[in-house]
Design a protein around this motif. Structure first.
Motif, mmCIF file in Angstrom:
data_model
loop_
_atom_site.group_PDB
_atom_site.id
_atom_site.type_symbol
_atom_site.label_atom_id
_atom_site.label_comp_id
_atom_site.label_asym_id
_atom_site.label_seq_id
_atom_site.Cartn_x
_atom_site.Cartn_y
_atom_site.Cartn_z
ATOM 1 N N ILE A 13 0.844 -1.202 0.000
ATOM 2 C CA ILE A 13 0.000 0.000 0.000
ATOM 3 C C ILE A 13 0.875 1.244 0.000
ATOM 4 C CG2 ILE A 13 -1.601 1.357 1.444
ATOM 5 C CD1 ILE A 13 -2.912 -1.384 2.228
ATOM 6 N N PHE A 14 1.943 1.239 0.790
ATOM 7 C CA PHE A 14 2.871 2.369 0.826
ATOM 8 C C PHE A 14 3.429 2.640 -0.572
ATOM 9 C CE2 PHE A 14 6.832 4.587 1.316
ATOM 10 C CZ PHE A 14 6.646 5.440 2.389
ATOM 11 N N VAL A 15 3.878 1.593 -1.251
ATOM 12 C CA VAL A 15 4.462 1.757 -2.591
ATOM 13 C C VAL A 15 3.420 2.302 -3.570
ATOM 14 C CG1 VAL A 15 5.397 0.472 -4.566
ATOM 15 C CG2 VAL A 15 6.304 0.064 -2.267
ATOM 16 N N ILE A 16 2.202 1.805 -3.503
ATOM 17 C CA ILE A 16 1.139 2.299 -4.388
ATOM 18 C C ILE A 16 0.865 3.774 -4.121
ATOM 19 C CG2 ILE A 16 -1.339 2.118 -4.900
ATOM 20 C CD1 ILE A 16 -0.951 -0.981 -4.457
ATOM 21 N N ILE A 17 0.796 4.157 -2.851
ATOM 22 C CA ILE A 17 0.573 5.565 -2.509
ATOM 23 C C ILE A 17 1.738 6.421 -2.992
ATOM 24 C CG2 ILE A 17 0.413 7.187 -0.558
ATOM 25 C CD1 ILE A 17 -1.360 5.041 0.827
ATOM 26 N N GLN A 18 2.936 5.898 -2.866
ATOM 27 C CA GLN A 18 4.123 6.614 -3.343
ATOM 28 C C GLN A 18 4.042 6.843 -4.858
ATOM 29 O OE1 GLN A 18 7.783 4.445 -2.685
ATOM 30 N NE2 GLN A 18 8.887 6.323 -2.216
ATOM 31 N N LEU A 19 3.641 5.819 -5.593
ATOM 32 C CA LEU A 19 3.505 5.959 -7.050
ATOM 33 C C LEU A 19 2.397 6.948 -7.405
ATOM 34 C CD1 LEU A 19 3.990 2.215 -8.079
ATOM 35 C CD2 LEU A 19 5.605 4.107 -8.460
ATOM 36 N N LEU A 20 1.293 6.894 -6.672
ATOM 37 C CA LEU A 20 0.204 7.846 -6.908
ATOM 38 C C LEU A 20 0.649 9.276 -6.587
ATOM 39 C CD1 LEU A 20 -2.843 5.809 -5.538
ATOM 40 C CD2 LEU A 20 -2.353 6.394 -7.939
ATOM 41 N N TRP A 21 1.446 9.439 -5.547
ATOM 42 C CA TRP A 21 1.973 10.764 -5.203
ATOM 43 C C TRP A 21 2.846 11.297 -6.344
ATOM 44 C CZ3 TRP A 21 0.973 14.070 -1.253
ATOM 45 C CH2 TRP A 21 1.811 15.182 -1.140
ATOM 46 N N MET A 22 3.677 10.442 -6.903
ATOM 47 C CA MET A 22 4.529 10.867 -8.020
ATOM 48 C C MET A 22 3.682 11.264 -9.228
ATOM 49 S SD MET A 22 7.656 10.908 -7.118
ATOM 50 C CE MET A 22 7.245 11.309 -5.437
ATOM 51 N N LEU A 23 2.610 10.522 -9.460
ATOM 52 C CA LEU A 23 1.694 10.881 -10.545
ATOM 53 C C LEU A 23 1.058 12.239 -10.262
ATOM 54 C CD1 LEU A 23 0.241 10.125 -13.181
ATOM 55 C CD2 LEU A 23 -1.468 8.931 -11.787
ATOM 56 N N LEU A 24 0.641 12.470 -9.038
ATOM 57 C CA LEU A 24 0.061 13.755 -8.650
ATOM 58 C C LEU A 24 1.068 14.882 -8.849
ATOM 59 C CD1 LEU A 24 -2.297 15.328 -7.291
ATOM 60 C CD2 LEU A 24 -1.196 14.814 -5.105
ATOM 61 N N GLU A 25 2.316 14.656 -8.460
ATOM 62 C CA GLU A 25 3.356 15.664 -8.676
ATOM 63 C C GLU A 25 3.507 15.984 -10.163
ATOM 64 O OE1 GLU A 25 6.483 15.017 -4.972
ATOM 65 O OE2 GLU A 25 7.187 14.710 -7.024
ATOM 66 N N VAL A 85 9.641 -2.018 1.811
ATOM 67 C CA VAL A 85 9.603 -0.798 0.993
ATOM 68 C C VAL A 85 10.982 -0.516 0.408
ATOM 69 C CG1 VAL A 85 9.297 1.715 1.090
ATOM 70 C CG2 VAL A 85 7.602 0.215 2.159
ATOM 71 N N THR A 86 12.022 -0.718 1.202
ATOM 72 C CA THR A 86 13.391 -0.490 0.730
ATOM 73 C C THR A 86 13.755 -1.460 -0.392
ATOM 74 O OG1 THR A 86 14.063 0.342 2.907
ATOM 75 C CG2 THR A 86 15.825 -0.400 1.421
ATOM 76 N N ILE A 87 13.405 -2.721 -0.230
ATOM 77 C CA ILE A 87 13.679 -3.719 -1.272
ATOM 78 C C ILE A 87 12.964 -3.347 -2.573
ATOM 79 C CG2 ILE A 87 13.218 -6.120 -1.951
ATOM 80 C CD1 ILE A 87 13.769 -6.852 1.040
ATOM 81 N N LEU A 88 11.756 -2.792 -2.454
ATOM 82 C CA LEU A 88 10.976 -2.422 -3.639
ATOM 83 C C LEU A 88 11.364 -1.053 -4.209
ATOM 84 C CD1 LEU A 88 7.449 -3.683 -2.532
ATOM 85 C CD2 LEU A 88 8.994 -4.733 -4.208
ATOM 86 N N SER A 89 12.180 -0.292 -3.483
ATOM 87 C CA SER A 89 12.470 1.076 -3.928
ATOM 88 C C SER A 89 13.158 1.174 -5.300
ATOM 89 C CB SER A 89 13.236 1.854 -2.862
ATOM 90 O OG SER A 89 14.546 1.406 -2.722
#
Length: 167
Positions: A13-25, A85-89
């Protein structure tokens, strides 16, 4: 795996939110015409990031520990989320710069050079996938552990009501 299922769920969920945040940016122009404001606004990601950790640890407390969780149990849970999250970064960074915002690095390089913040060579080194993957592999565990250390304080619940107190 069952013991860390909640952590896996919240890391994803954290990674998905992070990707959505980047899209918003990107949609807000922070990777293009408003790149001069990117450094300031990207810091606001801390709000949803912290919120994810809070909800994740509350979920762990309620659904794994039966409503009671020590600081140590919460801290370990948060560290597990941070490790995932770090492994997926690297994958997250790759998706951001190739799918979500492929123009970010060229725009960031142009802005850094034209504003006199970096030389062309320094900007090309800094604003690269390799550099951002390294930054993610260093930054994610540092920020995740700091966040975990603080959030675990607020999500712990050690006191089980005694039978006499309930009656």
């Amino acid at each position: 795996m069952k013991n860390i299922g909640i952590e896996i769920k919240w890391a994803l969920i954290f990674v998905i939110i992070q990707l959505l945040w980047m899209l918003l940016e990107r949609v807000a122009g922070l990777h293009g015409e408003n790149i001069d404001k990117h450094a300031m606004f990207t810091n606001f990601f801390a709000i949803p990031a912290i919120a994810v950790y809070v909800v994740a640890l509350l979920d762990k407390r309620k659904n794994h520990y039966g409503g009671f969780m020590t600081y140590g149990q919460g801290f370990i849970s948060g560290v597990i989320i941070t490790v995932i999250v770090t492994i997926l970064s690297p994958l997250t960074q790759y998706l951001v710069v190739t799918v979500i915002s492929p123009g970010y690095f060229p725009n960031a390089i142009d802005y850094a050079v034209s504003s006199g913040k970096l030389t062309q060579e320094a900007a090309e080194i800094y604003f690269s996938l390799k550099s951002y993957i390294i930054q993610g592999l260093i930054g994610a565990p540092i920020m995740g552990i700091i966040t975990t250390a603080i959030v675990a304080l607020f999500t712990r619940k050690n006191n089980k009501p005694e039978a006499a107190e309930v009656a």
